[in-house]
Scaffold this active site. Sequence first.
Site, short mmCIF file in Angstrom:
data_model
loop_
_atom_site.label_atom_id
_atom_site.label_comp_id
_atom_site.label_asym_id
_atom_site.label_seq_id
_atom_site.Cartn_x
_atom_site.Cartn_y
_atom_site.Cartn_z
N CYS A 71 0.84 -1.21 0.00
CA CYS A 71 0.00 0.00 0.00
C CYS A 71 0.87 1.26 0.00
O CYS A 71 1.46 1.61 1.03
CB CYS A 71 -0.92 -0.01 1.21
SG CYS A 71 -1.95 1.46 1.33
N CYS A 130 -0.48 4.14 2.22
CA CYS A 130 -0.24 3.93 3.66
C CYS A 130 1.23 4.15 4.01
O CYS A 130 1.54 4.80 5.01
CB CYS A 130 -0.60 2.49 4.06
SG CYS A 130 -2.08 1.83 3.33
N ASP A 131 2.14 3.61 3.23
CA ASP A 131 3.55 3.57 3.65
C ASP A 131 4.49 4.48 2.86
O ASP A 131 5.64 4.65 3.26
CB ASP A 131 4.06 2.12 3.54
CG ASP A 131 3.29 1.18 4.46
OD1 ASP A 131 2.84 1.66 5.52
OD2 ASP A 131 3.11 0.02 4.11
#
Length: 308
Positions: free
Chosen positions: A135, A138-139
């Site tokens: 992701c 997200c990261d």
Amino acid sequence: MSKEKDIIIAGGGPAGLTAAMYASRAGMNTLVLEKAMTGGQLWMSEKIENYPGYAEGIESFNLAQNMEKQAKNFGAEIIKDEITDIKKDKEVLTLKTASSKKYRAPAVIVCSGVRMKKLDIPGESQLTGKGVSYCAVCDGPLFRDKDVAVIGGGNTACEEALYLTRFASKIYLIHRRGSLRAVRSITEKAEKNKKIRLFLNEEVKQIQGKERTEGLILKSGKKIDVEGVFIFIGYSPAAGWIENFVKTEKGFIITDTDFKSSQEGVFAAGDCRYGAFRQVVSACGEGAAAAENARKYVEKLKGTSYDW
Ligand SMILES: Cc1cc2nc3c(=O)[nH]c(=O)nc-3n(C[C@H](O)[C@H](O)[C@H](O)COP(=O)(O)OP(=O)(O)OC[C@H]3O[C@@H](n4cnc5c(N)ncnc54)[C@H](O)[C@@H]3O)c2cc1C
């Protein structure tokens, strides 16, 4: 402990939250069981540009939050827990969860979506969360001014590589075929971006690192130093717990046109359904229709043999 509901929705992505909204608005005692964050795959994209009613697009995060709020406004309950098993006794379906709880209802709508496929190569599972990610939204911010690799060549891989250009200094886009498979507009953007370096006809053999990701070894023997590896090589159905309970095709749940599965009382909607279009708008539409059909099923039971 067992908790009784009219309709339980398995998964709180766009399909599940819309199903929850429709079911609770129609007076059903509705529960959503979501193992992670409501919004599902919306967490993996930044902005949705093709959801009707938002001419300028909408931040995926906002769309997810709005859907959750709307479902709750109509009375749906949302609990964070992972469904691990399903059983049926007469008309009652029992869902078992990772926290050893049991939830019971005559109707279950499976909206468990899909999950990202794994490469299944040495280093991948050990380094997941330590540089290996599925992701970018997200990261991605964790890799500011660092070199990363994106594995895959479809729409998701290219979109995520482009998204990572905001943070990373260099992105190696590694794809096993001779050309990218994304739609032309996205492919062109990826090919033109100066931060993205394409590695075509290449496969990753190993992800290296002990405590953190340090690099990749490719099948050609090349080594690349990267601190992050983002894997986007396709999806597999997330519905393992239900696979032997209803008829599936390649792990995706087969339904009729009323979103009924082969098991009475079990409905399915969204990406986990065989033949789904796999878009937010279609997941929502399917969730709404499945909820309506589940409501009719529950009310028919209540009017006859079913007495909760
Ligand atoms: C990078 C990316 C970009 C995208 N861009 C777009 C776009 O621009 N436009 C568009 O229309 N679509 C886009 N999509 C696709 C869209 O996000 C999906 O089609 C949509 O989210 C499907 O919704 P769903 O509810 O069926 O499944 P999901 O969104 O996958 O939600 C399923 C939910 O079920 C939960 N779950 C799974 N198993 C369990 C269990 N055992 N117990 C409890 N909960 C469980 C999951 O945690 C998840 O929250 C994109 C997808 C990705 C990955």
